[in-house]
Design a protein around this motif. Sequence first.
Motif: not given
Length: 671
Positions: A509, A506-507
């Motif tokens: 934000k 999971d990149k």
Amino acid sequence: MKIFKKTIWIIVIFTFIFNSLSVFAEDNADSGSGNTGGAAKGKGFYRGSEYMYKVSVYVGLSDKADKNSNLLRDWKMIGNSPLYIKPSSFTLSKNAMGSSGNKVDFINGKSLSPIKISQYVTDNPPPIPITNGGNITSVKSYFGDTRTLLGLIDGFAKQKGTSREGLVSNMSFTIKGETKKFSPNEILPIKKDGIYQNKVSWLIIYEPVIISYLKDRKTVLAFTATEYALAQKQGYFNFKFGSTGQYIPGMTHSDLPNSIVLEESWFGYPVISPLPDDVYWSEDRIISGGGWGMRMLKPNDMDVVENDTTYDYEYRVDTDVITSVRIYARDDITPDNRHESEDDYESPKKNTATVTMTANGYTKSTEVVIPGGGSELVWIKWHTPSTPQDVIIDVRVTGNPSAKIDGKSRIAKITGKVVDLGLNPPPNPTANDTNKEFTFPNIPVKAEKTTANWGVYSCSWVPNWVWYPKWEWESNWVKKTYRYRHSGGCKSDGSCPGHRRTKWVDKGKWVDNGRWVDEGNWKYDFTNYKATLSADMNLYPDSKSPTAKNKTIKSGYGVNVDVSTNIHSNAPSSHITYAQNVITYFPEFNYKSYWRLLDMTSYGDFEFKQNKYSTYNNRVHFTPIWYPDGSYKVYGEVIDMWTPEGMLRVNLDDDVNIDGNLFEDWHIGPK
């Protein structure tokens, strides 16, 4: 949403039960002018909707007892102490302090001894003039009503634990020279076959009471003007200024003393005339004559006016007038309801109140916005009929339920009596008229109201945008491949076989998905308006007086008058009228009985109407030929300059000098 909790105090209450309506013949009350103030932090305050009257009732001890007798010797006060009459529109604080004395007691030297008010009569007395925007005519009518008198007698009877008959059954009266105990039916003001049976006079003394809340926010005073003056003089409280001051002397030392005063000297008590608005009375002046009125019912009074109508206002025919009501707001009355919830902010609904008034074919609807606890005058400007009659002014409030007329109701009817003042001019004086018993009368002492103040609320939204954060993770899953070495080691050719492995990472934000919220509020502005009336009178010899010199004439000749009026106001024309009528009274009639209604000859200027007895049809008033040498003074009243705060009026007088009579200009000569 604000929640208010109310506490109900249980107090002994006497309630009037009325069966008939009639009005006394004689009254003795007048009123001055003034304006009320409001509350402020660190200062005392009072409310325009909270008032009472302190009332004493006296019965004459003989059929000779009248206004020229001795009140202490020839009359007796019924009951143990004066009664308070209050409207039903507010709850009197259990801490309210009054006293057991009345004006007569204090004039005769009694000291002020405050007591808690535990008993009062609940009825609907009219508002006090000046301090509460009342009308002196309505006050006179209320206390001159035999319903009121009988209700008070019943109240005093309950105070003493007896009946109205029991109040007088053990008292001795002198009637037709005989002193004895008479049947109560011969003493009480009750009717039989349409005739009042009372063989002695009855007297009501009434004093307006204002409830004030002192700056300690604990002390509550329900005082008359006299009691406020005594409290100041005796050092109980300082209603004026300074570190100990309550900052309410405009009410205690100006408006309340001016509100009701005696018009004539009864029982030897002096006439103390009202002072101009914002001029403070001294304590001794207030004690002597500020803030009280009287009503008297004569024995078997045949002059009692039987009338099923109590008039709120008296108007003149063919006149522009303004009728107003005071609208009180329990909660905030705003243009719309966007402040109440998020849904209402998105789809606001109208939140004003509308006051609709109708009079004589005129209708006006006024939208109002008022802060909670505040009030505002709302009015209709209309023209009276050209003939005398009664007019009903209907008032209805719709919209915001917090708005009520006088803080009481949503519907009201105001009764106006329209009269014609031009029907009673003086008779034509003749050469044979005599008046050997004439004495120079005093100019009437009547109140003036020269200034009015009122205002209108407006309301606007003041935004206050506040960011409410809402942090949320926004995912961004990415596929990643990893290679790792095989556990078997490398081959002889140097290659190192391995395995491939794939996983998701999971990149994402954190993102603030908050929003702006308008936490603004409504801001009220109050626009003040003011109107002032002034006038001048010039009385001078008629041009057909051949021997007049400057302002000296012989009796029997005529006089002319010029009255000029001036109005200064910052209000729109829809808020006010000009001065429309001037009435003049004359010394030969003791400034009573007959009068002349003047003509408006140009804007704001008035003269006598053309006199039908004048050979030249002049605008003239003829002086009687018997009038003695000295000052001939004409008294005038400028009236019918209307504002939302009531009618402004100015009293005027001017004179010419009488020296000789017109017979001296005649001579007998030969043919």
